[in-house]
Write a protein that holds these residues in place. Structure first.
Motif, PDB file in Angstrom:
ATOM      1  N   LEU A  31       0.834  -1.204   0.000  1.00 13.73           N
ATOM      2  CA  LEU A  31       0.000   0.000   0.000  1.00 13.73           C
ATOM      3  C   LEU A  31       0.868   1.253   0.000  1.00 13.73           C
ATOM      4  CD1 LEU A  31      -2.445  -1.277   2.772  1.00 13.73           C
ATOM      5  CD2 LEU A  31      -3.156  -0.762   0.421  1.00 13.73           C
ATOM      6  N   ASN A  33       4.122   1.742  -0.737  1.00 11.25           N
ATOM      7  CA  ASN A  33       5.025   1.983  -1.870  1.00 11.25           C
ATOM      8  C   ASN A  33       4.358   2.825  -2.953  1.00 11.25           C
ATOM      9  OD1 ASN A  33       7.201   0.616  -0.800  1.00 11.25           O
ATOM     10  ND2 ASN A  33       6.755  -1.313  -1.869  1.00 11.25           N
ATOM     11  N   ALA A  34       3.043   2.662  -3.089  1.00  8.21           N
ATOM     12  CA  ALA A  34       2.327   3.414  -4.122  1.00  8.21           C
ATOM     13  C   ALA A  34       2.330   4.916  -3.831  1.00  8.21           C
ATOM     14  CB  ALA A  34       0.893   2.902  -4.248  1.00  8.21           C
ATOM     15  N   CYS A  35       2.487   5.290  -2.571  1.00  6.32           N
ATOM     16  CA  CYS A  35       2.486   6.712  -2.193  1.00  6.32           C
ATOM     17  C   CYS A  35       3.830   7.365  -2.505  1.00  6.32           C
ATOM     18  CB  CYS A  35       2.204   6.890  -0.702  1.00  6.32           C
ATOM     19  SG  CYS A  35       0.891   5.847  -0.030  1.00  6.32           S
ATOM     20  N   ALA A  36       4.876   6.539  -2.624  1.00 10.14           N
ATOM     21  CA  ALA A  36       6.240   7.051  -2.699  1.00 10.14           C
ATOM     22  C   ALA A  36       6.542   7.788  -4.000  1.00 10.14           C
ATOM     23  CB  ALA A  36       7.235   5.906  -2.500  1.00 10.14           C
ATOM     24  N   GLY A  37       5.745   7.554  -5.046  1.00 14.09           N
ATOM     25  CA  GLY A  37       5.939   8.300  -6.291  1.00 14.09           C
ATOM     26  C   GLY A  37       5.777   9.800  -6.088  1.00 14.09           C
ATOM     27  N   CYS A  38       5.013  10.188  -5.078  1.00 17.84           N
ATOM     28  CA  CYS A  38       4.880  11.612  -4.728  1.00 17.84           C
ATOM     29  C   CYS A  38       5.684  11.970  -3.479  1.00 17.84           C
ATOM     30  CB  CYS A  38       3.424  11.983  -4.475  1.00 17.84           C
ATOM     31  SG  CYS A  38       2.499  12.340  -5.984  1.00 17.84           S
ATOM     32  N   HIS A  39       5.626  11.112  -2.452  1.00 12.84           N
ATOM     33  CA  HIS A  39       6.227  11.461  -1.160  1.00 12.84           C
ATOM     34  C   HIS A  39       7.672  10.989  -1.025  1.00 12.84           C
ATOM     35  CE1 HIS A  39       2.720  13.242   0.791  1.00 12.84           C
ATOM     36  NE2 HIS A  39       1.976  12.295   0.245  1.00 12.84           N
ATOM     37  N   GLY A  40       8.220  10.310  -2.035  1.00 18.95           N
ATOM     38  CA  GLY A  40       9.606   9.854  -1.979  1.00 18.95           C
ATOM     39  C   GLY A  40       9.719   8.438  -1.447  1.00 18.95           C
ATOM     40  N   THR A  41      10.826   7.767  -1.825  1.00 17.88           N
ATOM     41  CA  THR A  41      11.061   6.386  -1.389  1.00 17.88           C
ATOM     42  C   THR A  41      10.981   6.306   0.133  1.00 17.88           C
ATOM     43  OG1 THR A  41      12.485   6.045  -3.304  1.00 17.88           O
ATOM     44  CG2 THR A  41      12.667   4.440  -1.520  1.00 17.88           C
TER      45      THR A  41
ATOM     46  N   TYR B  53      13.703  -1.562  -6.536  1.00 18.86           N
ATOM     47  CA  TYR B  53      12.893  -2.147  -5.460  1.00 18.86           C
ATOM     48  C   TYR B  53      13.191  -3.632  -5.261  1.00 18.86           C
ATOM     49  CZ  TYR B  53      10.234   1.909  -3.948  1.00 18.86           C
ATOM     50  OH  TYR B  53       9.871   3.114  -3.377  1.00 18.86           O
ATOM     51  N   TYR B 335       3.367   7.630 -13.675  1.00 16.73           N
ATOM     52  CA  TYR B 335       3.023   7.249 -12.298  1.00 16.73           C
ATOM     53  C   TYR B 335       2.563   5.797 -12.264  1.00 16.73           C
ATOM     54  CZ  TYR B 335       2.389   8.020  -7.386  1.00 16.73           C
ATOM     55  OH  TYR B 335       2.562   7.948  -6.020  1.00 16.73           O
ATOM     56  N   ASN B 338       5.506   3.483 -12.451  1.00 19.45           N
ATOM     57  CA  ASN B 338       6.199   3.468 -11.161  1.00 19.45           C
ATOM     58  C   ASN B 338       5.487   2.518 -10.197  1.00 19.45           C
ATOM     59  OD1 ASN B 338       6.057   4.629  -8.242  1.00 19.45           O
ATOM     60  ND2 ASN B 338       7.907   5.609  -9.037  1.00 19.45           N
ATOM     61  N   LYS B 342       6.648  -1.485  -8.686  1.00 24.61           N
ATOM     62  CA  LYS B 342       6.792  -1.893  -7.287  1.00 24.61           C
ATOM     63  C   LYS B 342       5.960  -3.143  -6.994  1.00 24.61           C
ATOM     64  CE  LYS B 342       7.556   2.885  -5.994  1.00 24.61           C
ATOM     65  NZ  LYS B 342       6.867   4.133  -5.574  1.00 24.61           N
ATOM     66  N   TRP B 416       6.291  16.627  -7.352  1.00 27.47           N
ATOM     67  CA  TRP B 416       6.033  15.254  -7.806  1.00 27.47           C
ATOM     68  C   TRP B 416       7.145  14.823  -8.760  1.00 27.47           C
ATOM     69  CZ3 TRP B 416       5.135  14.090 -13.048  1.00 27.47           C
ATOM     70  CH2 TRP B 416       5.068  12.714 -13.297  1.00 27.47           C
ATOM     71  N   ASN B 419      10.376  14.229  -6.948  1.00 26.69           N
ATOM     72  CA  ASN B 419      10.383  13.003  -6.144  1.00 26.69           C
ATOM     73  C   ASN B 419      10.421  11.748  -7.007  1.00 26.69           C
ATOM     74  OD1 ASN B 419      10.567  13.278  -3.299  1.00 26.69           O
ATOM     75  ND2 ASN B 419       8.625  14.360  -3.310  1.00 26.69           N
ATOM     76  N   GLU B 423      13.315   9.056  -7.040  1.00 25.83           N
ATOM     77  CA  GLU B 423      13.070   7.628  -6.823  1.00 25.83           C
ATOM     78  C   GLU B 423      13.782   6.786  -7.883  1.00 25.83           C
ATOM     79  OE1 GLU B 423      10.314   5.309  -4.596  1.00 25.83           O
ATOM     80  OE2 GLU B 423       8.884   5.998  -6.099  1.00 25.83           O
TER      81      GLU B 423
END
Ligand SMILES: Cc1cc2nc3c(=O)[nH]c(=O)nc-3n(C[C@H](O)[C@H](O)[C@H](O)COP(=O)(O)OP(=O)(O)OC[C@H]3O[C@@H](n4cnc5c(N)ncnc54)[C@H](O)[C@@H]3O)c2cc1C
Lengths: 192, 426
Positions: A31, A33-41, B53, B335, B338, B342, B416, B419, B423
């Motif tokens: 769940l 990891n999907a947020c990390a594209g915006c909030h960073g790794t 990853y 997006y 990405n 993962k 965005w 980041n 990544e």
């Protein structure tokens, strides 16, 4: 014998089907990891305006997500995203990000403002924003190293009344000048 | 002289260059495989993330990332460059050295020319590389057979700029050189294509440039689709408020032929349209290497995959992510690539360790700039239901219709990009 054969075939075909369907429900990492594209790794934001989630207080994340979801807290995109998750999934992500390593940032801050903010926070904010904003207790978010443009945008939302400030925080914030608030945010952004 | 495979490998291992060997019909093995290896093809939005990853989750798996270029230029934000909002492509360009240094990803710069699914070997311009599992994130290639006259030479006259890099720079230069009062023509293919809102963001950025610098000029958008395919309401309002009289949007105009010599495009043999600058966005399909490996489905264009593992339903052991795959409701975006990477990485690690796989949960968000300071977005959360990837009901959607959040979204969109590129490259 024929009967047995049929049974066996049935059993294996069921097995084959369930082997495809058999996957664990999305884990906290899946769940988050999907947020990390915006909030960073792992929730460590490269900035300059997207907030870090790494080592944020779990309750603060969960609270924020629930308020985004209900619309109580204004947002550009988080409301639309938060609606896609159950409360249990939100808990799992809050837990996941709260356990990630603190993401220290090096931001362009004004040294004089940092000094002034450091003095001001003692009397005004430190009761809740503990340990120079490094400690996020319960629903109080960690602010240390948070990106300055993010803090400024959120403070604007508070002061325009769009985001509801906790009453006791409002008591402290209201008497302060624009310059004081600016200094405080520079201070928190500078803490590592 | 003939060599069997083993003595050939010995020779190769002893450092004899491929060029010095007699023709034997098999390229040199580039790097001998250890216990567990995943090969990832494509160092773009999907491939970099899958490689990183997998290594983050399991250091015992060797990961080889094969990319034809020594750098990658992001399509996201390239429209802002074309519109003159950003001045160069440096902020959109990443290298792969930190993926190697920080995560131990083995980066090979080579063209992948063939895949042998049975032997589990890929052939590259530098030699062969064997794998236990293969991840393909090759992006798109063009269905040139559906755009008569649009060959490599035509692309230098009528750029597509649908893969960022020299093509993007060319289109920008042509726009800068166009006289005031000129006409730019843009063609949009039938969906599905890479980045549904991308053409309309491009139209916005071109119009922004024309309004500021060449106010007597026009942009004609010839869209094969019956209407704007994404964020239609928002683009229409944005164009009305900002670019009235500049953008001439014409739906259901499918361009099927180009005449570079005459600077003309033809709409299904019925109508031709002239332009001083012409941007042809051709119909697309999965990257050629995925087509060659027999991974595309009945439509002959895109690769069907298992929604949990992103393993091809056509070839075991090969996973396809990003634009090339069919990921149910997830659009072909950076997006999405990405997020898919993962999900795929998580389940490859599980499969290679004999563990249970995990159901996907994914996100897509696409920001589109309308002006230099205002952006709108579409966002959604994805889950599996009855074996299909669907958008979670009652979630997601587009930005408010009154543009009340557009200035803040333009600020967040920049972060965005920062980041997601961080990544991909650290
Ligand atoms: C103008 C424009 C604007 C866009 N804006 C956005 C946006 O704002 N947000 C968003 O989310 N998405 C956006 N997109 C979409 C986004 O660019 C793609 O969806 C994304 O790049 C897909 O990732 P991918 O990994 O599938 O392919 P890519 O990112 O294209 O990566 C593929 C890589 O594989 C390499 N490769 C291919 N074949 C081989 C081979 N045989 N051997 C070696 N290497 C190979 C290529 O060189 C390339 O580096 C935009 C696209 C365009 C065109």
């Amino acid at each position: 014998m024929a009967m047995k054969w049929k049974k066996w075939a049935l059993a294996t075909s069921v097995l084959a089907v369930s082997a495809i369907a058999q996957a664990a429900p999305p884990s906290a990492a899946m769940l988050s990891n999907a947020c990390a594209g915006c909030h960073g790794t792992n929730g460590g934001s490269a900035g300059p305006s997207m907030p870090s989630l790494a080592s944020q207080s779990k309750t603060a994340i969960v609270d924020a997500m629930k308020k985004f979801k209900s619309g109580e807290r204004p947002s550009t995109v988080m409301g639309r995203l938060a609606k896609g998750y159950s409360d249990a999934e939100i808990e799992a992500m809050g837990d996941y990000f709260s356990k990630q390593k603190f993401h220290a940032t090096s931001q362009a801050v004004d040294a004089a403002k940092v000094k002034k903010g450091s003095d001001l926070q003692e009397a005004n904010c430190s009761r809740c924003h503990l340990d120079d904003g490094k400690d996020g207790k319960d629903d109080t978010p960690v602010m240390a190293s948070q990106w300055l443009p993010y803090l400024q945008m959120q403070m604007e939302l508070y002061q325009s009344g769009k985001r509801k400030m906790p009453e006791k925080m409002a008591e402290k914030v209201k008497p302060l000048s624009k310059e004081d608030i600016d200094a405080l945010l520079h201070f928190y952004a500078s803490v590592k | 002289m003939t060599l069997d495979r083993r003595s050939f490998l010995k020779l190769a291992g002893a450092g004899v260059g491929a060029a010095g060997l007699p023709m034997i019909g098999r390229a040199a093995e580039l790097m001998p495989k250890g216990a567990k290896r995943v090969v990832v093809v494509g160092g773009g939005y999907g491939g970099t993330i899958a490689a990183k990853y997998i290594r983050m989750m399991d250091k015992s798996i060797e990961v080889v990332l094969i990319e034809r270029n020594d750098h990658f230029v992001s399509c996201p934000f390239s429209n802002l460059y074309i519109g003159g909002v950003i001045k160069d492509l440096n902020p959109l360009t990443i290298k792969f050295d930190k993926l190697a240094a920080n995560h131990g990803v083995k980066v090979v710069q080579a063209e992948v020319t063939g895949i042998d699914p049975a032997g589990k070997v890929v052939t590259t311009s530098k030699g062969t590389v064997s794998y236990d599992r293969l991840v393909l994130s090759p992006g798109v290639d063009f269905r040139l057979e559906e755009m008569k006259g649009y060959d490599a030479a035509a692309m230098e006259i009528m750029p597509h700029a649908w893969k960022a890099g020299p093509q993007t720079v060319l289109l920008r230069k042509q726009l800068e050189a166009m006289k005031d009062g000129g006409t730019m023509v843009m063609t949009v293919p039938l969906a599905p294509y890479r980045c549904p809102p991308g053409p309309y963001e491009r139209a916005s950025m071109v119009a922004h440039y024309l309004k500021k610098n060449k106010p007597k000029s026009k942009l004609v958008v010839l869209d094969a689709n019956p209407d704007i395919t994404s964020k239609g309401g928002l683009f229409k309002k944005g164009w009305k408020d900002n670019y009235e009289g500049i953008i001439d949007y014409r739906p259901a105009k499918k361009v099927t032929e180009v005449e570079p010599g005459k600077m003309t495009v033809l709409i299904e043999g019925l109508e031709d349209v002239k332009g001083d600058v012409i941007n042809v966005i051709p119909p697309q399909r999965a990257g050629q290497i995925a087509v060659a490996a027999g991974l595309v489905g009945e439509d002959k264009n895109w690769c069907p995959v298992n929604p949990t593992t992103f393993e091809s339903t056509k070839q075991a052991g090969i996973h396809v992510i990003g634009d090339a795959c069919v990921a149910g409701a997830m659009p072909k975006s950076g997006y999405s690539a990405n997020s898919e990477a993962k999900i795929c990485a998580t389940n490859i690690v599980a499969l290679m360790n004999g563990k249970e796989t995990t159901e996907m949960s994914g996100i897509n968000t696409c920001y589109s700039y309308i002006t230099d300071k205002e952006a709108v977005s579409v966002a959604a959360v994805y889950a599996v239901k009855e074996g299909k990837i669907i958008a979670v009901p009652n979630s997601g959607g587009v930005s408010p219709a009154d543009f009340s959040a557009a200035k803040m979204e333009a600020i967040y969109a920049e972060s965005w990009l920062k980041n997601i590129l961080t990544e991909m490259s650290t």
